[in-house]
Design a protein around this motif. Structure first.
Motif, short mmCIF file in Angstrom:
data_model
loop_
_atom_site.label_atom_id
_atom_site.label_comp_id
_atom_site.label_asym_id
_atom_site.label_seq_id
_atom_site.Cartn_x
_atom_site.Cartn_y
_atom_site.Cartn_z
N GLY A 168 0.81 -1.21 0.00
CA GLY A 168 0.00 0.00 0.00
C GLY A 168 0.85 1.26 0.00
N LEU A 169 1.90 1.27 0.80
CA LEU A 169 2.79 2.42 0.84
C LEU A 169 3.46 2.62 -0.52
N ASP A 170 3.96 1.55 -1.10
CA ASP A 170 4.61 1.65 -2.41
C ASP A 170 3.62 2.07 -3.49
N ALA A 171 2.36 1.62 -3.39
CA ALA A 171 1.34 2.04 -4.35
C ALA A 171 1.06 3.54 -4.23
N LEU A 172 0.99 4.04 -3.00
CA LEU A 172 0.79 5.47 -2.81
C LEU A 172 1.96 6.27 -3.39
N GLU A 173 3.18 5.76 -3.21
CA GLU A 173 4.35 6.43 -3.78
C GLU A 173 4.27 6.45 -5.31
N ALA A 174 3.89 5.33 -5.89
CA ALA A 174 3.78 5.26 -7.35
C ALA A 174 2.73 6.24 -7.87
N VAL A 175 1.58 6.28 -7.23
CA VAL A 175 0.52 7.22 -7.63
C VAL A 175 1.02 8.65 -7.48
N GLY A 176 1.71 8.93 -6.38
CA GLY A 176 2.24 10.27 -6.17
C GLY A 176 3.26 10.68 -7.22
N LEU A 177 4.17 9.77 -7.54
CA LEU A 177 5.17 10.08 -8.56
C LEU A 177 4.53 10.29 -9.93
N ILE A 178 3.58 9.42 -10.28
CA ILE A 178 2.89 9.55 -11.57
C ILE A 178 2.11 10.86 -11.62
N ALA A 179 1.34 11.14 -10.56
CA ALA A 179 0.53 12.37 -10.54
C ALA A 179 1.42 13.60 -10.58
N THR A 180 2.49 13.60 -9.80
CA THR A 180 3.39 14.76 -9.79
C THR A 180 4.02 14.95 -11.16
N GLY A 181 4.48 13.88 -11.77
CA GLY A 181 5.09 13.98 -13.10
C GLY A 181 4.13 14.52 -14.14
N ILE A 182 2.91 14.01 -14.14
CA ILE A 182 1.92 14.46 -15.12
C ILE A 182 1.54 15.92 -14.86
N LEU A 183 1.24 16.24 -13.61
CA LEU A 183 0.84 17.61 -13.29
C LEU A 183 1.96 18.61 -13.58
N ALA A 184 3.19 18.26 -13.22
CA ALA A 184 4.32 19.16 -13.48
C ALA A 184 4.54 19.34 -14.97
N ALA A 185 4.45 18.27 -15.73
CA ALA A 185 4.65 18.35 -17.18
C ALA A 185 3.60 19.23 -17.84
N ARG A 186 2.40 19.22 -17.29
CA ARG A 186 1.31 20.05 -17.82
C ARG A 186 1.34 21.48 -17.30
N GLY A 187 2.22 21.75 -16.36
CA GLY A 187 2.28 23.08 -15.76
C GLY A 187 1.12 23.34 -14.81
N ASP A 188 0.53 22.30 -14.31
CA ASP A 188 -0.62 22.41 -13.40
C ASP A 188 -0.16 22.97 -12.06
N ARG A 189 -0.88 23.95 -11.55
CA ARG A 189 -0.51 24.61 -10.29
C ARG A 189 -0.66 23.69 -9.08
N ARG A 190 -1.26 22.53 -9.23
CA ARG A 190 -1.45 21.60 -8.11
C ARG A 190 -0.26 20.68 -7.89
N HIS A 191 0.71 20.68 -8.76
CA HIS A 191 1.81 19.72 -8.61
C HIS A 191 2.64 19.91 -7.34
N PRO A 192 2.75 21.11 -6.76
CA PRO A 192 3.48 21.18 -5.48
C PRO A 192 2.83 20.37 -4.36
N THR A 193 1.52 20.27 -4.41
CA THR A 193 0.82 19.49 -3.39
C THR A 193 1.15 18.01 -3.51
N THR A 194 1.07 17.47 -4.71
CA THR A 194 1.39 16.04 -4.88
C THR A 194 2.88 15.80 -4.66
N ALA A 195 3.71 16.75 -5.07
CA ALA A 195 5.16 16.60 -4.87
C ALA A 195 5.50 16.56 -3.38
N THR A 196 4.86 17.41 -2.60
CA THR A 196 5.12 17.44 -1.16
C THR A 196 4.66 16.14 -0.49
N ALA A 197 3.47 15.69 -0.83
CA ALA A 197 2.96 14.44 -0.26
C ALA A 197 3.84 13.26 -0.65
#
Length: 116
Positions: free
Chosen positions: A35-64
């Motif tokens: 479960g912990l590793d799954a959360l990390e994977a989701v966080g990395l994927i979400a952060t990568g996608i949001l950052a690549a799109r320039g989405d202002r929410r990526h700092p939140t996923t990056a911090t988590a």
């Protein structure tokens, strides 16, 4: 209120540090780690996608995600048995988890600085 809650936790640290058994058997251990590793994977994927799109929410996923990665490194190394298990945990922490956590933290800080 949050600071007060933090202060209340300080005495609890003593209770935990001195009252818990040195070893224990944990139920559903694989589920907890998967479960912990799954959360990390989701966080990395979400952060990568949001950052690549320039989405202002990526700092939140990056911090988590950075937080999860540091926790993973901490628990891996502190729960590993001496010898090859500890060496593997340390290698994972130093070569994967902590560098990824640092990258995520850097992304979050950089984005927040750009906003100000």
């Amino acid at each position: 209120m949050l600071a007060a809650c933090g202060l209340v936790l300080l005495p609890w640290l003593y209770v935990v540090a001195t009252g818990l058994p040195e070893t224990t058997t944990a139920a559903r251990w694989p589920v907890a780690w998967a479960g912990l590793d799954a959360l990390e994977a989701v966080g990395l994927i979400a952060t990568g996608i949001l950052a690549a799109r320039g989405d202002r929410r990526h700092p939140t996923t990056a911090t988590a995600t950075a937080t999860l990665l540091v926790l993973d490194a901490w628990f891996d190394t502190t729960t590993a048995a001496a010898g090859s298990d500890l060496a593997t945990a340390a290698a994972m922490a130093l070569c994967a988890e902590l560098p990824l956590a640092a990258l995520c933290a850097w992304l979050a800080v950089r984005a927040l600085r750009q906003r100000t």
